[in-house]
Write a protein that holds these residues in place. Structure first.
Motif, PDB file in Angstrom:
ATOM      1  N   SER A  91       0.850  -1.190   0.000  1.00 10.02           N
ATOM      2  CA  SER A  91       0.000   0.000   0.000  1.00 10.02           C
ATOM      3  C   SER A  91       0.883   1.237   0.000  1.00 10.02           C
ATOM      4  O   SER A  91       2.055   1.187   0.394  1.00 10.02           O
ATOM      5  N   LEU A  92       0.309   2.341  -0.473  1.00 10.51           N
ATOM      6  CA  LEU A  92       1.036   3.601  -0.565  1.00 10.51           C
ATOM      7  C   LEU A  92       0.039   4.735  -0.385  1.00 10.51           C
ATOM      8  O   LEU A  92      -0.991   4.764  -1.056  1.00 10.51           O
ATOM      9  N   TYR A  93       0.340   5.641   0.536  1.00 11.30           N
ATOM     10  CA  TYR A  93      -0.546   6.762   0.829  1.00 11.30           C
ATOM     11  C   TYR A  93       0.238   8.066   0.848  1.00 11.30           C
ATOM     12  O   TYR A  93       1.355   8.113   1.372  1.00 11.30           O
ATOM     13  N   LEU A  94      -0.361   9.127   0.314  1.00 11.44           N
ATOM     14  CA  LEU A  94       0.162  10.471   0.473  1.00 11.44           C
ATOM     15  C   LEU A  94      -0.323  10.965   1.832  1.00 11.44           C
ATOM     16  O   LEU A  94      -1.507  10.845   2.152  1.00 11.44           O
ATOM     17  N   MET A  95       0.589  11.485   2.636  1.00 10.78           N
ATOM     18  CA  MET A  95       0.279  11.831   4.020  1.00 10.78           C
ATOM     19  C   MET A  95       0.473  13.325   4.273  1.00 10.78           C
ATOM     20  O   MET A  95       1.219  13.990   3.562  1.00 10.78           O
ATOM     21  N   SER A  96      -0.179  13.814   5.317  1.00 11.10           N
ATOM     22  CA  SER A  96       0.131  15.140   5.828  1.00 11.10           C
ATOM     23  C   SER A  96       1.044  14.943   7.032  1.00 11.10           C
ATOM     24  O   SER A  96       1.111  13.852   7.588  1.00 11.10           O
ATOM     25  N   GLY A  97       1.771  15.974   7.418  1.00  9.48           N
ATOM     26  CA  GLY A  97       2.609  15.857   8.603  1.00  9.48           C
ATOM     27  C   GLY A  97       4.087  15.833   8.289  1.00  9.48           C
ATOM     28  O   GLY A  97       4.545  16.452   7.333  1.00  9.48           O
ATOM     29  N   GLY A  98       4.832  15.058   9.067  1.00  8.97           N
ATOM     30  CA  GLY A  98       6.282  15.069   9.024  1.00  8.97           C
ATOM     31  C   GLY A  98       6.908  14.329   7.852  1.00  8.97           C
ATOM     32  O   GLY A  98       8.108  14.426   7.634  1.00  8.97           O
ATOM     33  N   TYR A  99       6.148  13.557   7.128  1.00 11.13           N
ATOM     34  CA  TYR A  99       6.670  12.869   5.951  1.00 11.13           C
ATOM     35  C   TYR A  99       5.599  12.881   4.874  1.00 11.13           C
ATOM     36  O   TYR A  99       4.451  13.228   5.120  1.00 11.13           O
ATOM     37  N   ASP A 100       5.970  12.520   3.653  1.00 12.38           N
ATOM     38  CA  ASP A 100       5.067  12.678   2.507  1.00 12.38           C
ATOM     39  C   ASP A 100       4.325  11.405   2.131  1.00 12.38           C
ATOM     40  O   ASP A 100       3.135  11.446   1.836  1.00 12.38           O
ATOM     41  N   LEU A 101       5.024  10.280   2.116  1.00  9.29           N
ATOM     42  CA  LEU A 101       4.417   9.020   1.685  1.00  9.29           C
ATOM     43  C   LEU A 101       4.550   7.971   2.783  1.00  9.29           C
ATOM     44  O   LEU A 101       5.586   7.878   3.443  1.00  9.29           O
ATOM     45  N   SER A 102       3.510   7.172   2.941  1.00  6.85           N
ATOM     46  CA  SER A 102       3.557   6.008   3.818  1.00  6.85           C
ATOM     47  C   SER A 102       3.493   4.783   2.917  1.00  6.85           C
ATOM     48  O   SER A 102       2.511   4.584   2.190  1.00  6.85           O
ATOM     49  N   VAL A 103       4.544   3.983   2.952  1.00 12.44           N
ATOM     50  CA  VAL A 103       4.664   2.820   2.088  1.00 12.44           C
ATOM     51  C   VAL A 103       4.657   1.564   2.966  1.00 12.44           C
ATOM     52  O   VAL A 103       5.459   1.448   3.889  1.00 12.44           O
ATOM     53  N   THR A 104       3.755   0.633   2.674  1.00 17.86           N
ATOM     54  CA  THR A 104       3.743  -0.649   3.371  1.00 17.86           C
ATOM     55  C   THR A 104       4.356  -1.686   2.439  1.00 17.86           C
ATOM     56  O   THR A 104       3.942  -1.824   1.294  1.00 17.86           O
ATOM     57  N   VAL A 105       5.363  -2.395   2.960  1.00 19.17           N
ATOM     58  CA  VAL A 105       6.136  -3.345   2.167  1.00 19.17           C
ATOM     59  C   VAL A 105       6.109  -4.697   2.858  1.00 19.17           C
ATOM     60  O   VAL A 105       6.158  -4.776   4.086  1.00 19.17           O
ATOM     61  N   GLU A 106       6.041  -5.775   2.051  1.00 21.66           N
ATOM     62  CA  GLU A 106       6.146  -7.129   2.595  1.00 21.66           C
ATOM     63  C   GLU A 106       7.317  -7.850   1.961  1.00 21.66           C
ATOM     64  O   GLU A 106       7.610  -7.667   0.784  1.00 21.66           O
ATOM     65  N   GLY A 107       7.962  -8.670   2.781  1.00 20.94           N
ATOM     66  CA  GLY A 107       9.063  -9.498   2.297  1.00 20.94           C
ATOM     67  C   GLY A 107       9.132 -10.767   3.118  1.00 20.94           C
ATOM     68  O   GLY A 107       8.381 -10.945   4.076  1.00 20.94           O
ATOM     69  N   THR A 108      10.035 -11.654   2.748  1.00 24.59           N
ATOM     70  CA  THR A 108      10.167 -12.919   3.471  1.00 24.59           C
ATOM     71  C   THR A 108      11.129 -12.814   4.651  1.00 24.59           C
ATOM     72  O   THR A 108      11.163 -13.707   5.487  1.00 24.59           O
ATOM     73  N   SER A 109      11.904 -11.715   4.703  1.00 26.09           N
ATOM     74  CA  SER A 109      12.855 -11.543   5.805  1.00 26.09           C
ATOM     75  C   SER A 109      13.128 -10.055   6.012  1.00 26.09           C
ATOM     76  O   SER A 109      12.855  -9.235   5.138  1.00 26.09           O
ATOM     77  N   LEU A 110      13.726  -9.752   7.176  1.00 24.74           N
ATOM     78  CA  LEU A 110      14.138  -8.373   7.444  1.00 24.74           C
ATOM     79  C   LEU A 110      15.147  -7.910   6.396  1.00 24.74           C
ATOM     80  O   LEU A 110      15.108  -6.773   5.936  1.00 24.74           O
ATOM     81  N   LYS A 111      16.049  -8.796   6.020  1.00 25.15           N
ATOM     82  CA  LYS A 111      17.071  -8.450   5.030  1.00 25.15           C
ATOM     83  C   LYS A 111      16.446  -8.105   3.682  1.00 25.15           C
ATOM     84  O   LYS A 111      16.859  -7.152   3.029  1.00 25.15           O
ATOM     85  N   GLU A 112      15.419  -8.857   3.284  1.00 25.12           N
ATOM     86  CA  GLU A 112      14.767  -8.589   2.002  1.00 25.12           C
ATOM     87  C   GLU A 112      14.120  -7.198   2.009  1.00 25.12           C
ATOM     88  O   GLU A 112      14.236  -6.450   1.031  1.00 25.12           O
TER      89      GLU A 112
END
Length: 159
Positions: A91-112
């Motif tokens: 998911s990806l959202y344009l935000m108000s406040g201290g940052y511009d975009l909120s990006v939700t990412v999934e992977g199989t590991s922390l390293k990925e």
């Protein structure tokens, strides 16, 4: 019809006949409205919510705060499009406040996920900074309580 959309949002597996009974409308009218909403992209997608942890699948989810420099004439949209085209992005959202975009990412590991941020996301022209937050536990998603094992809390009535 807002009521129809609300019913479908709660449970998209209901048939037009079931919905017609609930909404006191003819099934043909309900089926036609559903088709119209799909054609007009009001209904974008039907989705099944899965508790992947119970299914034995280990995924890592992260929410990434992204600060960007908007581009002339297209603002945030061009950079947002580059980001949402990556398969890792959920998911990806344009935000108000201290940052511009909120990006939700999934992977199989922390390293990925870390590799995605360092090699793909942060290298995009216009990306000023990123802050990554890893999700530790999912309690509720899309309005659904994930692990709802709540039992009746009513007192037993005895004679």
């Amino acid at each position: 019809m807002k009521e129809l959309l609300e019913c479908l949002e709660k449970d998209h597996t209901q048939t037009p006949e079931q919905l017609a009974i609930m909404l006191n409308k003819p099934a043909e009218e309900i089926a036609a409205l559903i088709k119209k909403y799909q054609d007009e992209k009001i209904i974008v997608k039907y989705q099944t919510i899965i508790d992947w942890e119970k299914a034995g699948v280990d995924n890592v989810t992260a929410v990434i705060e992204v600060r960007i420099t908007p581009q002339r004439e297209v603002g945030f949209d061009a950079i947002a499009e580059r980001i949402y085209r990556y398969s890792e992005v959920r998911s990806l959202y344009l935000m108000s406040g201290g940052y511009d975009l909120s990006v939700t990412v999934e992977g199989t590991s922390l390293k990925e996920v870390a590799d995605f941020v360092s090699t793909k996301l942060s290298t995009i022209d216009g990306v000023v900074s990123t802050t990554t937050h890893f999700m530790l536990k999912k309690y509720k998603f899309a309005g659904v309580i994930i692990n709802d094992e709540e039992e009746e809390h009513r007192l037993v009535v005895s004679p």
